[in-house]
Design a protein around this motif. Structure first.
Motif, PDB file in Angstrom:
ATOM      1  N   ASP A 569       0.825  -1.211   0.000  1.00  0.00           N
ATOM      2  CA  ASP A 569       0.000   0.000   0.000  1.00  0.00           C
ATOM      3  C   ASP A 569       0.859   1.261   0.000  1.00  0.00           C
ATOM      4  O   ASP A 569       0.478   2.281   0.543  1.00  0.00           O
ATOM      5  CB  ASP A 569      -0.958  -0.005   1.200  1.00  0.00           C
ATOM      6  CG  ASP A 569      -0.218   0.025   2.538  1.00  0.00           C
ATOM      7  OD1 ASP A 569       1.035  -0.109   2.540  1.00  0.00           O
ATOM      8  OD2 ASP A 569      -0.883   0.164   3.586  1.00  0.00           O
ATOM      9  N   LYS A 595       1.896   6.649   1.310  1.00  0.00           N
ATOM     10  CA  LYS A 595       0.898   5.601   1.512  1.00  0.00           C
ATOM     11  C   LYS A 595      -0.223   5.802   0.499  1.00  0.00           C
ATOM     12  O   LYS A 595      -0.667   6.917   0.255  1.00  0.00           O
ATOM     13  CB  LYS A 595       0.348   5.656   2.929  1.00  0.00           C
ATOM     14  CG  LYS A 595      -0.522   4.449   3.303  1.00  0.00           C
ATOM     15  CD  LYS A 595      -0.951   4.542   4.759  1.00  0.00           C
ATOM     16  CE  LYS A 595      -1.683   3.255   5.179  1.00  0.00           C
ATOM     17  NZ  LYS A 595      -2.879   2.993   4.371  1.00  0.00           N
ATOM     18  N   ASP A 597      -3.971   5.442  -0.535  1.00  0.00           N
ATOM     19  CA  ASP A 597      -5.316   5.253  -0.003  1.00  0.00           C
ATOM     20  C   ASP A 597      -6.206   4.496  -0.984  1.00  0.00           C
ATOM     21  O   ASP A 597      -7.141   3.806  -0.576  1.00  0.00           O
ATOM     22  CB  ASP A 597      -5.948   6.611   0.320  1.00  0.00           C
ATOM     23  CG  ASP A 597      -5.185   7.341   1.425  1.00  0.00           C
ATOM     24  OD1 ASP A 597      -4.687   6.653   2.343  1.00  0.00           O
ATOM     25  OD2 ASP A 597      -5.072   8.574   1.355  1.00  0.00           O
TER      26      ASP A 597
END
Length: 816
Positions: A569, A595, A597
């Protein structure tokens, strides 16, 4: 028999003893994979396979009705192929009746377990004498003598086998290659030592495409800061140049946007030249005076401007150095143009490239980093030169030949030094000739392992060290690894495991990303796709290349489970790539880890490099994307298309545009096409929301219709989009690790993987499972396995299978 009796007794225990039963099963090994292997899948073969694969039809040259499923060793090659087809659900073909997934899984378990336990005569493949490929040559030269070269510029291209350029059988040495190779060795030897009698030369370095553009509305690289350049600069270019001796060199910038409409002269700027990060000169260019000259005098005025940025002098030491030509950034709010409303309009940019001339007044050869690597001694007088040259030869040859060097080696090396020493350049010229001879020697160019004619043999520790270092670093072993080999320590599995961890932590392990991972995934040639989308630029292609390299390293070299190649991720972006991915809050051209989402972006399936490489320039391709998933991720490549068959999905002139999905469905109406495309297309259709350059889309603009990313696999499983496709790829835990292990084994052993290697692949994967399938665990299990540590006889002559005999019978019948 003992196990069977024990288990039968356990079955009679009350249900409350289930936990005890489980523990007991584990203790006697019954819960190992395959221990509960079901009965032979006769029913599956009879119902779904034998209607085509029989003696009469003999489809694919296979007749299951005459094969003994209880004696798989007799036809191991056929059964390994069957396992691969079943894992990929490539057989039965698309459009045919399909067995339930549970039955397919049971058949795979039975076949793999039976082969791994029944085939007692294990074979070790043979690796013939192997030439260094051009990438390995460049890598070793950089480490050995400190000279950086572009292998594509000095040596011919290599033949790829499944994407890899290091397969021994494909690495020939034609007379043309040898001629280019000798020339390349002399070139790098001269660059390492320098030229004691330098010749004046003029070398032009062209501006890369991604750095081109006009200041107003052109390529952002021309007007913004470039990642890797000093902070506070904008635009420009960088290149590596070899300076053959100490002395004065002059730089000519050949274009600076001062032509017929000299927009680049509208605003004053400071151009700076840096060598290895140190400023060597600067020039003020642009502003009212230069603009007036260029505007008033036309072509002659342009020549006056160019003269200001020609012949820029700098004192440079011998060696290869990185040169940057860039501009000091200035406020965009303050303009020299009173009519510009205080806004900067045009600024100077580099248009064509930079020419380097010299040396002027050469001043000898100082001690560069490259010379330090070679000249381990320096004679103070002529009487010391021979002894020093022998010391240099012994040191350099030991590292180049990847073995200790004896007096017999010096006997044939030193005459090359003497020939060079007799020339005008003296000692330095002699060392150039000596270095050329060492790099031209078969001991350097080739890796060979002694062969015993009739049986496999154990590699010695030096051979293991060489194989390990070329696998991880694409170059020979370092001093620590050679010392361990010399002391016989590489037969200790714990020592080898420690060396694997050490070597993977070394920056040289990045060779695994460049030469293994990108080649395995076919993501090393993104320039093969040229998107017609005008918003796409070479800058974005570079962004894709940077992202995929950083991402692969973050999983493989950081010792993460290999499944995270699909599930991770996180990724690495700069501002323009973040905009491409619809990610907010990223500013600046520097790449940083973020990161994700949006789950659709996780892992390889959401990367721009993957999505563009599996597309055509003018449209996406579910066929290419599906084939990529089957081959590169699942390790079950579909059959190549029949000769002279093309899938033309072009919308004819006058036809109503339809979605690509609709055109593929029409193509699959032909049962012959459905046989292959029924397996290939569905995985690719799950990625159809991504366009050619990896942007997310909900509408097919050409057809003015919504994108439908639902699909049904040959197993009957319904998939909706990339998230569910990813989950499906991970449903068989060992599938991706097996693909990686097979490819890594091929890369490490420098040969193609054969059917008799597959039991070894499965053994390595099972060992890696104990450590959650981390990349390090796969490598460690491989390098401590016999398949890595042994060399097979020169030719592996397997017993002819029953199908081989049947093929001959069928061939004879056809001729008659």
């Amino acid at each position: 028999m003992l196990r069977k009796v024990s288990f039968i007794k356990l079955l009679a225990f009350p249900a409350r003893n289930a936990l005890f039963i489980t523990l007991a099963c584990v203790s006697i090994g019954l819960l190992e994979q395959g221990a509960f292997a079901q009965e032979a899948p006769d029913a599956l073969l009879e119902s779904y396979c034998e209607s085509c694969h029989n003696l009469e039809d003999f489809s694919g040259g296979v007749a299951f009705d005459l094969m003994d499923i209880n004696n798989l060793s007799q036809d191991q090659e056929v059964w390994e192929t069957a396992i691969n087809k079943l894992r990929g659900r490539l057989m039965p073909p698309g459009g045919a009746d399909q067995p339930p997934q549970a039955d397919v899984d049971a058949a795979i378990r039975y076949l793999e377990h039976a082969i791994d336990t029944e085939v007692h005569e294990r074979h070790i493949g043979n690796v013939p004498i192997q030439r260094l490929n051009r990438t390995e040559f460049a890598t070793i030269v950089s480490d050995l003598i400190g000279v950086t070269v572009d292998p594509a510029q000095i040596l011919p291209s290599e033949i790829e086998v499944e994407g890899f350029e290091n397969i021994a059988n494909a690495l020939g040495a034609s007379p043309t290659f040898l001629e280019q190779y000798i020339s390349a060795t002399r070139q790098v030897a001269t660059q390492a030592i320098g030229n004691p009698i330098p010749k004046f030369a003029s070398v032009f370095h062209e501006l890369p495409n991604q750095n081109r553009g006009t200041f107003n509305g052109g390529n952002s690289m021309a007007r913004n800061h470039i990642d890797g350049f000093p902070l506070g600069t904008r635009g420009g270019m960088r290149f590596t140049h070899f300076f053959p001796a100490d002395g004065e060199y002059r730089f000519n910038v050949l274009d600076i946007d001062a032509g017929l409409y000299p927009r680049g002269m509208e605003t004053a700027a400071t151009m700076v030249i840096l060598v290895d990060g140190n400023e060597v000169n600067r020039v003020e260019i642009g502003g009212p005076e230069d603009l007036a000259i260029a505007t008033r005098d036309g072509v002659a005025g342009g020549d006056v401007i160019l003269a200001k940025i020609a012949g820029i002098p700098a004192e440079v030491k011998v060696g290869s150095h990185e040169v940057m030509v860039t501009f000091i950034e200035r406020s965009w709010a303050a303009s020299n143009n009173a009519t510009g409303n205080g806004r900067v309009l045009g600024m100077p940019i580099i248009g064509l490239g930079v020419e380097v001339e010299g040396p002027f007044n050469p001043a000898g050869l100082s001690m560069s980093d490259s010379r330090k690597k070679i000249l381990v001694c320096q004679p103070r007088e002529a009487a010391e030169e021979r002894a020093c040259a022998e010391q240099i030869a012994r040191n350099l040859a030991t590292r180049a030949f990847r073995r200790p060097v004896g007096d017999e080696d010096l006997e044939w090396l030193m005459p090359f030094y003497e020939v060079g020493r007799a020339e005008e350049g003296g000692f330095d010229t002699g060392i150039i000739e000596l270095t050329t001879a060492i790099l031209s020697s078969p001991d350097f160019l080739y890796r060979s392992m002694r062969i015993i004619e009739d049986s496999p043999r154990q590699l010695n520790d030096l051979e293991i060290a060489t194989r390990l270092s070329f696998m991880l670093w694409s170059q020979g072993p370092d001093a620590e690894l050679i010392a361990l080999a010399a002391n016989g320590r590489l037969s200790d599995a714990e020592v080898v495991a420690g060396q694997v961890k050490r070597m993977l932590a070394d920056p040289r392990a990045n060779a695994l990303i460049e030469n293994f991972a990108l080649a395995w995934l076919n993501l090393d040639e993104l320039d093969q796709v040229q998107p017609v989308d005008r918003s796409f630029s070479d800058n974005m292609r570079t962004n894709f290349e940077t992202e995929i390299r950083l991402f692969l390293a973050s999983v493989l070299l950081d010792d993460r489970p290999v499944h995270e190649l699909l599930t991770a991720d996180w990724t690495f972006v700069n501002d323009s790539l973040a905009e491409q991915y619809d990610i907010d809050g990223v500013y600046g051209s520097q790449f940083r880890r973020i990161k994700l989402d949006n789950e659709a972006r996780h892992g390889l399936l959401g990367k721009g490099a993957t999505l563009m490489r599996t597309s055509y320039g003018d449209r996406t391709s579910p066929v290419l994307r599906g084939a990529w998933i089957l081959d590169r991720i699942m390790g079950t490549p579909p059959a190549p298309p029949p000769p002279n068959v093309e899938v033309d999905l072009t919308i004819r002139e006058g036809e109503k545009p339809t979605t690509l999905r609709a055109r593929l469905e029409k193509h699959r109406e032909n049962p012959t096409c459905m046989a292959c495309h029924g397996s290939i297309d569905p995985p690719g259709l799950a990625l159809e929301n991504f366009d050619v350059t990896g942007r997310w889309r909900d509408v097919d603009l050409q057809a003015d219709a919504p994108i439908d990313s639902t699909t049904v696999l040959t197993s009957g499983k319904f998939i909706d989009g990339p998230v569910e496709m990813r989950a499906h790829l991970l449903s068989r835990e060992d599938q991706l690790p097996m693909t990686i292990t097979r490819r890594l084994m091929m890369y490490a052993l420098n040969r193609e993987i054969e059917y008799f290697d597959m039991p070894y692949v499965r053994e390595i994967v099972k060992l890696a499972a104990e450590e959650n399938y981390t990349f390090t665990s796969i490598i460690t299990a491989l390098v401590n396995h016999d398949v890595f540590r042994m060399q097979g006889p020169e030719e592996h002559a397997s017993q002819p299978s029953k199908n081989s005999a049947l093929r001959e019978v069928a061939s004879t019948a056809t001729r008659n």
